[in-house]
Design an enzyme around this catalytic site. Sequence first.
Site, PDB file in Angstrom:
ATOM      1  N   LYS A   1      -1.824 -19.338  14.458  1.00  0.00           N
ATOM      2  CA  LYS A   1      -0.905 -18.028  13.674  1.00  0.00           C
ATOM      3  C   LYS A   1      -1.930 -17.392  13.375  1.00  0.00           C
ATOM      4  CE  LYS A   1       3.762 -19.937  12.752  1.00  0.00           C
ATOM      5  NZ  LYS A   1       4.481 -20.268  11.887  1.00  0.00           N
TER       6      LYS A   1
ATOM      7  N   LYS B   1       6.960 -24.814  27.271  1.00  0.00           N
ATOM      8  CA  LYS B   1       8.088 -25.023  26.429  1.00  0.00           C
ATOM      9  C   LYS B   1       9.030 -23.941  26.103  1.00  0.00           C
ATOM     10  CE  LYS B   1       9.404 -27.545  22.384  1.00  0.00           C
ATOM     11  NZ  LYS B   1       8.980 -28.315  21.180  1.00  0.00           N
TER      12      LYS B   1
ATOM     13  N   LYS C   1      12.081 -19.745  21.430  1.00  0.00           N
ATOM     14  CA  LYS C   1      12.827 -18.790  20.817  1.00  0.00           C
ATOM     15  C   LYS C   1      11.774 -17.495  20.449  1.00  0.00           C
ATOM     16  CE  LYS C   1      12.982 -20.561  16.174  1.00  0.00           C
ATOM     17  NZ  LYS C   1      13.855 -21.165  15.310  1.00  0.00           N
TER      18      LYS C   1
END
Length: 336
Positions: free
Chosen positions: A119, A201, A204
Site C-alpha cells: 500500500k 483474483k 473490487k
Amino acid sequence: MTETKIKTKPILFSGVQPSGAITIGNYIGAIRNFVLLKDSYRCLFSIVDLHALTVRREPALLRRRTVELAALYIACGLDPEENLIYCQSHVPEHAELTWILSCYTYMGELSRMTQFKAKSETNSDNINAGLFTYPVLMAADILLYQTQIVPVGADQKQHLEITRDIAQRFNALYGDVFVVPEVYMHKETAKIMSLSDPSRKMSKSDPEESYISLLDSPDDIRRKLKRAVTDSDTNIAFDPENKPGVSNLITIYSALSGDSVEKTVKHFNGKGYGDLKKEVTEVVIESLKPIQDRFNELIKDKQYINGILKYNAERAGSIAQRTLRKVYKKVGLYQL
Ligand code: TRP
C-alpha cells in the site's frame, strides 16, 4: 436455543471494509460460507469503517457503503438477531484497545507487513501512520471478543499471525487475558478470478469491467460476461493453468448452480464459448436476483437497518467492555 448453548459456541470474527462493491468473488468465497457457519459459531460480522479511513474516502460515499454493506449481509442470509452485524466505529473499545496494543507491538514487525509495503507503493502520496498501525486495529478487533476463529483469505494471514504474536506476548506478561485466535480456511471454496485478467483474483479495487458486483443490473452482468477474457481455442475444458478465463467461467457456473466442475464441463460438452457465457450469465442473474430483491427492500428501510446496527453495537460493546476492563486493570491503569 438456550442462552448457555449460545455462549459455549466458538466465537468467529470477521471484518469487511465498507470501501466498495461486494463482488461475486466475495460472495462465493466468503459471505456464502458465513451463512453456512452462522449456526455453529457465535458470529461477529463487523463493518470495519475505521480501517477504511487509512485511504482517503468521500465521506458521503463511505456512509452509504456502510449502510449498504449491512443491508447486503442481511440480504445474503445472515441473521441480524443472532449474528452481530455492527459498525466498528460504534464500539469505541476497538480504538481504545488499539492504543494499548500498539504499546506492545514493535515498529520492526509492522514494517515487515507485506500489505503495508504494497500500500505504501500504491498510495505513495499518503503513507499515513494509520496505514502502518492497521494490523494493530485488526488485532484489537479480534482480541476484544476472545475470538477463536477468523475466516480470512491468504492476503490477511500475515495480519492474523501478528495478532497471535501480540496476544501471546501480552498473555506472557499478564496471564491469560486473550484467546489466541486461529485462521479459519474454508474447505475448498472456489476462488473467483478477474474477468479481464484471469491470472488475478477478482477484486473490487480493480476496474469495473473485471468484476461483477452483487448489485449489478442484469444488463451490467450481460455486458461484463460478454467481454470476459477466454482464449483463442474453442474447447470448453477445466484447465486453470492453460485456460484460466474459460476455467473461471466454469468455476462461477459450478459455484452458483451447485453442480460439480465435472458435471459442468460435461454439460458444456460440444458447445461453444458463446453458449458458456450465455449460461453463466443466466445463472449469475438468477442467483443474484433474490439477494438484490431483498437488498432493495431493506435499503429503503433505513430505520430498520439503523435499529439492527444499534442493537448489535450494544451487544458487541458489552462483550468488548469486559475484555477492555481486564486489560486496563492488568496493565496498571487506575480503576474507579
Ligand atoms: N483487514 C481485513 C481486510 O482487509 C479486514 C479486517 C479488519 C478484518 N479487521 C478484521 C478481517 C478482523 C478479519 C478480522 O480484509
